[in-house]
Design an enzyme around this catalytic site. Structure first.
Site, PDB file in Angstrom:
ATOM      1  N   LYS A  69      -2.682  -1.319  -4.830  1.00 20.86           N
ATOM      2  CA  LYS A  69      -1.433  -1.222  -4.516  1.00 20.86           C
ATOM      3  C   LYS A  69      -0.719   0.030  -5.531  1.00 20.86           C
ATOM      4  O   LYS A  69      -1.114   0.080  -6.705  1.00 20.86           O
ATOM      5  CB  LYS A  69      -0.787  -2.288  -5.019  1.00 20.86           C
ATOM      6  CG  LYS A  69       0.698  -2.580  -4.579  1.00 20.86           C
ATOM      7  CD  LYS A  69       1.434  -4.035  -4.879  1.00 20.86           C
ATOM      8  CE  LYS A  69       2.931  -4.013  -4.341  1.00 20.86           C
ATOM      9  NZ  LYS A  69       3.409  -5.843  -4.394  1.00 20.86           N
ATOM     10  N   SER A 144       5.776  -7.382  -0.690  1.00 22.26           N
ATOM     11  CA  SER A 144       5.847  -6.218  -0.846  1.00 22.26           C
ATOM     12  C   SER A 144       4.252  -5.415  -0.853  1.00 22.26           C
ATOM     13  O   SER A 144       4.105  -4.350  -0.544  1.00 22.26           O
ATOM     14  CB  SER A 144       6.311  -5.822  -2.308  1.00 22.26           C
ATOM     15  OG  SER A 144       5.501  -6.312  -3.406  1.00 22.26           O
ATOM     16  N   SER A 168       4.664 -11.761  -2.987  1.00 18.81           N
ATOM     17  CA  SER A 168       4.076 -10.400  -2.586  1.00 18.81           C
ATOM     18  C   SER A 168       2.711 -10.425  -2.415  1.00 18.81           C
ATOM     19  O   SER A 168       2.378  -9.405  -1.565  1.00 18.81           O
ATOM     20  CB  SER A 168       4.704  -9.213  -3.313  1.00 18.81           C
ATOM     21  OG  SER A 168       6.129  -8.905  -3.251  1.00 18.81           O
TER      22      SER A 168
HETATM   23  N1  GLN Z   1       9.907 -10.461  -1.632  1.00 13.10           N
HETATM   24  C1  GLN Z   1      10.382 -11.036  -2.835  1.00 13.10           C
HETATM   25  C2  GLN Z   1      11.544 -10.085  -3.312  1.00 13.10           C
HETATM   26  O1  GLN Z   1      11.795  -9.050  -2.715  1.00 13.10           O
HETATM   27  C3  GLN Z   1       9.269 -11.041  -3.718  1.00 13.10           C
HETATM   28  C4  GLN Z   1       8.739  -9.623  -3.975  1.00 13.10           C
HETATM   29  C5  GLN Z   1       7.408  -9.655  -4.779  1.00 13.10           C
HETATM   30  O2  GLN Z   1       6.820 -10.627  -5.160  1.00 13.10           O
HETATM   31  N2  GLN Z   1       7.028  -8.352  -5.272  1.00 13.10           N
HETATM   32  O3  GLN Z   1      11.653 -10.132  -4.255  1.00 13.10           O
END
Ligand code: GLN
Length: 466
Positions: A69, A144, A168
């Site tokens: 990532k 994400s 995410s």
């Molecule tokens: N979707 C969640 C957010 O927007 C989690 C993001 C994540 O776990 N990095 O904060």
């Protein structure tokens, strides 16, 4: 060869027996990437072949291709968090993860797309364009870690690493039909991971099977003195001792799951999956977790609060984008306005608001108190059950443009965020497909430091749903 049909263990055996070389694996991975990346937009950059010095006997991941990532540092390589702010930034040191993968002679194929600074649930907020879901290109891959999930689902690599602050790893894994593990907070080092919401961030594996997730987790979980929330191995054993039992009781927080936004097919699949676990000798019991319903609201106070503090470092002075204005304040304004996308700006504003004087008692401290309450509730429920189960997400992967309103996007995290607040390990495992052939995810949560429990139950689940 198709990486979707072979396990990491099998690949390792082939390498050891010289049936295949790391160079051949690299070439295969690159050819799939070159074939599929133009339409899927998964890899932001591929790295040149450096497999010639790989000793395949170093470890089980040696010579096996993987995707990183774009928020995990590899010394000398670009890393951007999928943001314009760090478009030309090169890492000056190795993250602990990169150090481990280097030591293990892993083959890092390149860096993959994500929501900007890991804020989002669809990979649509990346500065470098959206990533498409390999199972249906009109749909999001989740986020994400959407690039990591898509890389595995498209057969580009056998495994990828993602980060999980509110879901995410698990949500994109569910959307793309793969396995995603969020380890216990403190087991995998955050050193060299972009800090987003530091009390919630965890790195974890995204794979084709539970066994693969176990292998990757066992390689990357190490104590690290550079991460001050890293837990020593002795403490991990101590804290998990009484919980790693052989009992088979699955708790289901029914009233928490039964929300209006829960899709009917998801619900039906979840109930059918539980029935199959019964056939494997599991007992299913309902549990009451009355404070879990506040977890999403708590998350969207604490997460932006931590974000607003962590994002302050991108000031256009020390590194990254630097826009010049008429004075210092103007420099900051211009740099942040141009360098950050809409979602990141929204979180910074939300976070600044909930921390501002006059409001932090009302929001921040209240949310912290609820976080403790939810944590206590989860600790207590594991006195009576061995594992907790919910669907990973209320819906399957949605179509691009379908969720314009941020709140509807935030709601997709409702089942995953509680365990970032509490620190518990959790896994998403594919559990069949809906009428549009889009995958469902089954979500299991275990007591602190009991990843073994997740692997054991997860493997039973994979067998149960065949
Ligand atoms: N979707 C969640 C957010 O927007 C989690 C993001 C994540 O776990 N990095 O904060």
């Amino acid at each position: 060869m198709n990486f979707k049909d072979i396990t990491i263990k099998e690949l390792h055996e082939k390498l050891i027996n010289k049936e295949i070389t790391p160079q051949e694996l690299y070439k295969h991975s690159l050819s799939v990437i070159e074939d599929k990346n133009p339409s899927l937009n998964v890899f932001l950059e591929t790295f040149p072949d450096n497999t010639k010095d790989i000793d395949v006997s170093t470890g089980v991941l040696s010579g096996i291709p993987m995707a990183m990532k774009d928020n995990i540092l590899i010394k000398g390589r670009k890393v951007s968090g999928a943001s314009k702010m760090l478009e030309n930034y090169t890492a000056s040191y190795d993250s602990k993860i990169a150090e481990i993968l280097g030591r293990e002679h892993a083959a890092i194929m390149g860096r993959v797309n994500m929501d900007e600074f890991a804020m989002g649930s669809s990979t649509e907020s990346s500065y470098y364009g959206r990533t498409k879901n390999p199972l249906d290109e009109s749909r999001v891959p989740g986020g994400s870690s959407g690039g990591s999930a898509a890389a595995v689902a498209a057969g580009m690599v056998p495994y990828a690493l993602g980060s999980d602050t509110g879901g995410s790893i698990r949500q994109p894994a569910a959307y793309c039909g793969i396995v995603g593990l969020k380890p216990t907070y403190g087991t995998v080092s955050r050193s060299g991971l972009f800090a987003m919401a530091s009390s919630l961030d965890v790195i974890g594996p995204m794979t084709n099977s539970v066994e693969d997730a176990e292998i990757v987790f066992n390689t990357i979980n190490e104590y690290d003195e550079l991460d001050n929330t890293s837990v020593t191995l002795k403490d991990r054993v101590e804290q998990s001792k009484e919980k790693n039992t052989n009992k088979k009781i699955i708790g289901v927080p029914r009233s928490f799951i039964d929300i209006d936004s829960l899709n009917a097919e998801v619900k039906e699949n979840f109930n059918a999956s539980l029935e199959k676990m019964k056939e494997q000798g599991y007992t299913i019991v309902d549990v009451e977790l009355p404070h879990l319903q506040y977890a999403l609201a708590v998350y969207y106070i604490l997460q932006p609060a931590e974000v607003s503090s962590n994002m302050a470092r991108y000031d256009g002075i020390r590194y990254g984008l630097s826009e010049k204005g008429n004075n210092l304040t103007d420099n900051y304004k211009k740099t942040k306005t141009s360098g950050f996308g809409k979602e990141v700006q929204r979180r910074i504003m939300l976070g600044t608001y909930v921390l501002s004087s006059g409001y932090h008692d009302e929001y921040y401290y209240k949310a912290q108190a609820l976080r403790s309450k939810i944590t206590q509730e989860i600790r207590e429920v594991f006195e009576t059950i061995d594992i907790l189960a919910t669907p990973t997400t209320p819906n399957v992967a949605f179509k691009f443009g379908e969720k314009q309103d941020p709140i509807s996007l935030y709601l997709e995290d409702i089942f995953t965020v509680p365990y970032n607040l509490t620190g518990n390990p959790a896994i998403s495992i594919p559990s069949g497909m809906n009428s549009d052939s889009m995958p469902f995810g089954m979500h299991f949560v275990a007591p602190m430091f009991c990843e073994n429990k997740l692997f054991e139950v997860g493997k039973d689940f994979e067998r149960a749903i065949i």
